[in-house]
Design an enzyme around this catalytic site. Structure first.
Site, PDB file in Angstrom:
ATOM      1  N   HIS A   1       0.849  -1.066   0.069  1.00 53.35           N
ATOM      2  CA  HIS A   1       0.018   0.151   0.017  1.00 53.35           C
ATOM      3  C   HIS A   1       0.842   1.127   0.156  1.00 53.35           C
ATOM      4  CE1 HIS A   1      -3.086  -2.799   1.562  1.00 53.35           C
ATOM      5  NE2 HIS A   1      -3.612  -2.748   0.401  1.00 53.35           N
TER       6      HIS A   1
ATOM      7  N   ASP B   1      -9.740  -3.067  -0.221  1.00 51.78           N
ATOM      8  CA  ASP B   1      -9.243  -3.222   1.077  1.00 51.78           C
ATOM      9  C   ASP B   1      -9.162  -1.879   1.676  1.00 51.78           C
ATOM     10  OD1 ASP B   1      -6.594  -2.471   0.589  1.00 51.78           O
ATOM     11  OD2 ASP B   1      -6.586  -4.588  -0.344  1.00 51.78           O
TER      12      ASP B   1
ATOM     13  N   GLU C   1     -13.994   0.101  -7.061  1.00 54.50           N
ATOM     14  CA  GLU C   1     -13.996  -1.485  -6.718  1.00 54.50           C
ATOM     15  C   GLU C   1     -15.283  -2.183  -7.381  1.00 54.50           C
ATOM     16  OE1 GLU C   1     -11.745  -3.947  -5.256  1.00 54.50           O
ATOM     17  OE2 GLU C   1     -13.376  -5.038  -5.831  1.00 54.50           O
TER      18      GLU C   1
ATOM     19  N   ASP D   1     -17.407  -1.073 -12.292  1.00 52.98           N
ATOM     20  CA  ASP D   1     -16.314  -1.844 -13.061  1.00 52.98           C
ATOM     21  C   ASP D   1     -15.243  -0.669 -13.196  1.00 52.98           C
ATOM     22  OD1 ASP D   1     -14.891  -2.502 -15.341  1.00 52.98           O
ATOM     23  OD2 ASP D   1     -16.610  -3.892 -16.098  1.00 52.98           O
ATOM     24  N   GLY D   2     -14.057  -0.971 -12.888  1.00 53.64           N
ATOM     25  CA  GLY D   2     -12.999   0.075 -12.859  1.00 53.64           C
ATOM     26  C   GLY D   2     -12.732   0.335 -14.465  1.00 53.64           C
TER      27      GLY D   2
ATOM     28  N   ASP E   1      -4.908  -1.066  -8.518  1.00 56.95           N
ATOM     29  CA  ASP E   1      -4.585  -2.133  -7.294  1.00 56.95           C
ATOM     30  C   ASP E   1      -5.612  -3.083  -7.700  1.00 56.95           C
ATOM     31  OD1 ASP E   1      -4.209  -3.362  -5.304  1.00 56.95           O
ATOM     32  OD2 ASP E   1      -5.180  -1.820  -3.852  1.00 56.95           O
TER      33      ASP E   1
ATOM     34  N   THR F   1      -6.110  -7.402  -8.924  1.00 49.51           N
ATOM     35  CA  THR F   1      -5.988  -8.804  -8.694  1.00 49.51           C
ATOM     36  C   THR F   1      -5.014  -9.017  -9.897  1.00 49.51           C
ATOM     37  OG1 THR F   1      -7.961  -9.621  -9.744  1.00 49.51           O
ATOM     38  CG2 THR F   1      -8.090  -9.511  -7.432  1.00 49.51           C
ATOM     39  N   GLU F   2      -4.769 -10.275 -10.079  1.00 49.49           N
ATOM     40  CA  GLU F   2      -3.995 -11.134 -10.969  1.00 49.49           C
ATOM     41  C   GLU F   2      -4.763 -11.041 -12.234  1.00 49.49           C
ATOM     42  OE1 GLU F   2      -0.668 -11.654 -10.453  1.00 49.49           O
ATOM     43  OE2 GLU F   2      -1.497 -10.375  -9.161  1.00 49.49           O
TER      44      GLU F   2
END
Lengths: 275, 275
Positions: free
Chosen positions: B62, B86, B106, B137-138, B155, B157-158
């Site tokens: 972060h 998060d 997010e 939806d980003g 930021d 996820t994979e």
């Protein structure tokens, strides 16, 4: 059937690697030695259940323990490696043409024997004419040496088992005596995530003996936390003040002259450990 | 009985953590969400079986994703975080007093909900008056934005599951459009040991759109290989040319002004990936 080797790096955390087969397993005079072939990291040397080196990521440790002190010293000729029976540090030391003699003192001859057999690209330079290999106690070798070495590298296992003496103030005092008047030593000092006290204690002890004490970092995926530290004690030469004309081209996969300085830039929580 | 959570970070390698208990488990609209309490790393958020963040080591990711671009930009006022439900990146963004508005987009509201519940020291700043949280939806949010943001942080996820669109050239082009004329973006781009091609591909795509493209590194023990990379694309400001008077004191555990530059010093095998 799938075989997985798991190293508990702490009581509650570990890494796990799928293995193709066990190449060799033996209780030596000093430790449990396992050589396994893993899918992800190639052949892997495991001592007392802890990963020592692997074919895929060995270059990080061996380059970083060797080249940082060797480029810091203006003319390293006589070099000692304590431990390091796999031969990887010696291989890197020999990339420095100023080195006339490199002595390896490894307590466990079996580590040398099986590294030569299963990790030939790591151990392959142990037969070089500039290298002397002694199967002996590194602590005792240091105690008998005076004003001999330009650079000493302590490539030990963790401070349990045969390496426990290599994390003592008496050992660092012996290293100071074994070094010439402008000598440098480096030792691996584990990781700041799981063993922060070890780093604090070693730095405190080394500071009492060496006027220049530094900590640097490298990323080693198969070592606990992936963040490995190295402690330097130096009588005269500061690794942070190497002039740019000291560097020359050597073949590496991790070390660069830029990283030579950048690896001493510590995360805040790590620099707090050695204040 | 002992319970251990194992993440296979590759087909043949993983990490394993002893857990005290499962706090929550749910198949959300987008992914499998598990919140577990581990012995070593405290509470841990796991999405589709992959560790996203933990109480013990979250500060690295972060701080490093936030402060490197925020100190590079001379006056970041309007900041967008894509993903990051998060709340950890938002927490760091708010440490910069120039920031007037921080928007979090997010896609999965459940990530926000359970982070607030089980990771309060990470998510606690999501209620700050400067923060706007959008469950959206980003990719679509970026596509609708033009000349709005000073800094965008991805930021994600994979590049499997809900984040697959966030690793495409079209997304980077959209980010460029959404940024102001001197805007900067950063994205997490996985690790060079197990996914070297991803780094090569992202850097190639970003280079085609942004005049200044950089790669930097941080050590995150619970992420694959422990060595994590971040790609920066910048229209005007170079993270390597931040003047020393730009830095001011903020409370961190990893980031320092010295590391701001040092983290761009890449190991040889990593710089070879982006030549």
């Amino acid at each position: 059937m799938e075989l997985w080797f798991t190293e508990k790096q702490t009581k509650n955390f570990g890494i796990t690697a799928k293995i193709k087969r066990t190449l060799h397993t033996e209780q030596t005079e000093f430790q449990k030695l396992d050589m396994i072939e893993t899918e992800e990291f190639g052949n892997m040397l495991v001592l007392d259940g802890m990963v020592m080196t692997t074919q895929k990521d060995e270059f990080v440790y061996h380059e970083m323990v060797a080249h940082v002190p060797l480029f810091t010293h203006p003319n390293p000729e006589n070099v000692l490696v304590v431990g390091g029976g796999d031969g990887g540090v010696i291989r890197e030391v020999l990339k420095h043409p100023s080195v006339k003699k490199a002595t390896l003192v490894e307590i466990d001859g079996k580590v040398i024997e099986y590294s030569k057999q299963y990790l030939p690209e790591i151990a392959g330079k142990l037969e070089d004419p500039r290298v002397e290999v002694k199967v002996d106690d590194g602590f005792m070798h240091i105690a008998k040496s005076e004003n001999v070495y330009d650079v000493i590298m302590v490539d030990s296992t963790e401070p349990v088992g045969p390496a426990v003496n290599l994390f003592t103030k008496g050992f660092y005092a012996g290293i100071s005596k074994a070094l010439k008047e402008d000598g440098i030593f480096v030792a691996q000092t584990d990781n700041p995530w799981f063993t922060p006290e070890l780093i604090t204690n070693v730095q405190r002890d080394v500071k009492e003996i060496f006027p220049i004490t530094r900590l640097y970092i490298a990323n080693i995926p198969t070592y606990p936390s992936g963040m490995w530290t190295f402690t330097i004690g130096s009588k005269k030469h500061d690794p942070l003040e190497v002039s740019s004309d000291r560097f020359f081209d050597i073949e590496t996969k991790y070390y660069t002259p830029e990283l030579h300085k950048a690896c001493f830039a510590l995360p805040k929580f790590v620099s707090d450990l050695i204040k």
